[in-house]
Motif scaffolding. Sequence first.
Motif, short mmCIF file in Angstrom:
data_model
loop_
_atom_site.label_atom_id
_atom_site.label_comp_id
_atom_site.label_asym_id
_atom_site.label_seq_id
_atom_site.Cartn_x
_atom_site.Cartn_y
_atom_site.Cartn_z
N ARG A 135 73.80 52.55 -10.20
CA ARG A 135 72.65 52.86 -11.04
C ARG A 135 71.63 51.72 -10.98
O ARG A 135 71.43 51.00 -11.95
CB ARG A 135 73.10 53.11 -12.48
CG ARG A 135 73.99 54.34 -12.64
CD ARG A 135 74.37 54.56 -14.09
NE ARG A 135 75.27 53.52 -14.57
CZ ARG A 135 75.72 53.47 -15.84
NH1 ARG A 135 75.33 54.38 -16.71
NH2 ARG A 135 76.54 52.51 -16.22
N TRP A 155 68.38 51.72 -10.93
CA TRP A 155 67.21 51.84 -11.80
C TRP A 155 67.52 51.38 -13.21
O TRP A 155 66.62 50.91 -13.93
CB TRP A 155 66.71 53.29 -11.81
CG TRP A 155 66.07 53.66 -10.52
CD1 TRP A 155 66.58 54.46 -9.54
CD2 TRP A 155 64.81 53.20 -10.03
NE1 TRP A 155 65.72 54.54 -8.48
CE2 TRP A 155 64.63 53.79 -8.74
CE3 TRP A 155 63.83 52.37 -10.54
CZ2 TRP A 155 63.49 53.54 -7.98
CZ3 TRP A 155 62.69 52.13 -9.77
CH2 TRP A 155 62.53 52.71 -8.52
N ILE A 182 67.06 47.70 -13.04
CA ILE A 182 65.62 47.41 -12.99
C ILE A 182 65.00 47.53 -14.38
O ILE A 182 64.19 46.70 -14.80
CB ILE A 182 64.93 48.36 -12.00
CG1 ILE A 182 65.33 48.01 -10.57
CG2 ILE A 182 63.41 48.29 -12.15
CD1 ILE A 182 64.86 49.02 -9.53
N LEU A 183 65.40 48.57 -15.12
CA LEU A 183 64.89 48.76 -16.47
C LEU A 183 65.30 47.61 -17.39
O LEU A 183 64.50 47.15 -18.22
CB LEU A 183 65.40 50.09 -17.03
CG LEU A 183 64.87 50.51 -18.40
CD1 LEU A 183 63.35 50.68 -18.35
CD2 LEU A 183 65.52 51.81 -18.85
N LEU A 202 61.63 44.40 -9.92
CA LEU A 202 61.96 44.94 -8.61
C LEU A 202 62.33 43.86 -7.60
O LEU A 202 62.75 44.18 -6.48
CB LEU A 202 60.77 45.75 -8.08
CG LEU A 202 60.45 47.03 -8.85
CD1 LEU A 202 59.11 47.61 -8.40
CD2 LEU A 202 61.56 48.06 -8.68
#
Length: 323
Positions: free
Chosen positions: A20, A22, A25-26, A317
């Motif tokens: 996961r 993302w 990143i969050l 990122l």
Amino acid sequence: MAVSTTQVEAREAKKDEYERPWLEILKRFSRHRFAVASVVVLFLMIVAVTFGPLFMPFGETDTAVTKKDQPPGTEYVVPKNLYYNSIGGEVRTAAGTTLTFWLGSDGIGRDLLTRLLYAGRVSLYIAVAVTLLSELIGIIIGVMSGYFGGFVDAFAMRFVDFLNTLPLLPILLIISTILEPTVNLLILILVFFSWTGGARLMRGQILSLREQEYVSASRALGASNLRIMFRHLVPNALAPNIVNASLALSGVMITEAALSFLGFGVKLPAASWGNMLKGVNTTILEKYTWQAFFPGLAIFICSLCFNFIGDGLRDALDPRAKR
């Protein structure tokens, strides 16, 4: 040998991180407080410009001829029934109703708050449309240039160099004398001059990725060039373009404001934050400061938020940001 609970938890956490990405990143983005605050502010501004005009008693072009250049907080008694069409249907304000110019009025008696909300729709629409279209075109040209190389790369990059040498303002002057400037025409012109940065970024990423082992393996398995480019290369090279897009939003908004201020952008009576500043001169700055202050403040806040979000995305990122 028995595996400790701590080791198992560490392995699971590492597995979740790769399954996961993302989510990771969050988490990194949420550590950037100014970026998170900027997202909240932008969300509130978008809600305000989208739904705010539905609750305003004035239309975008309604004028109160006896209330020109009024300061914020001035009250106005409606002399006759007012009607104007809004998204929610026809709005009626009865004669004798007392209304308030919360942000003052302009030189012909239009409510500045209402104009500011309608102008926000136009300015944000132009910024988002230009950024999305220019990044899309830049990604497509950049990935083809970097992947195929040779003549394709040389031709694309020389065309990019050519576009970068063209002066935007004189070209707009020529176009404005030939064609009637519209919002969509302004978007097309800005897109035509704005995709080059995204193309260079994508090309640079593709040049460093196209010889990776997973690309060679895809070729060996018979994958088409199109599949390799857009299924394997673009997702791995997209991060710099995402950051570039978020930072470009503020640049497009300022460019639109400058062009509208000079008379080459959004035309009156339609409002944008740029053309609300068009009539500002020394007299207005000295006597009617609010007429320039509020549109300028809106541009400043949006540009600042876009820049903070860009900084947050860059940190989130960047793989080196992992802790």
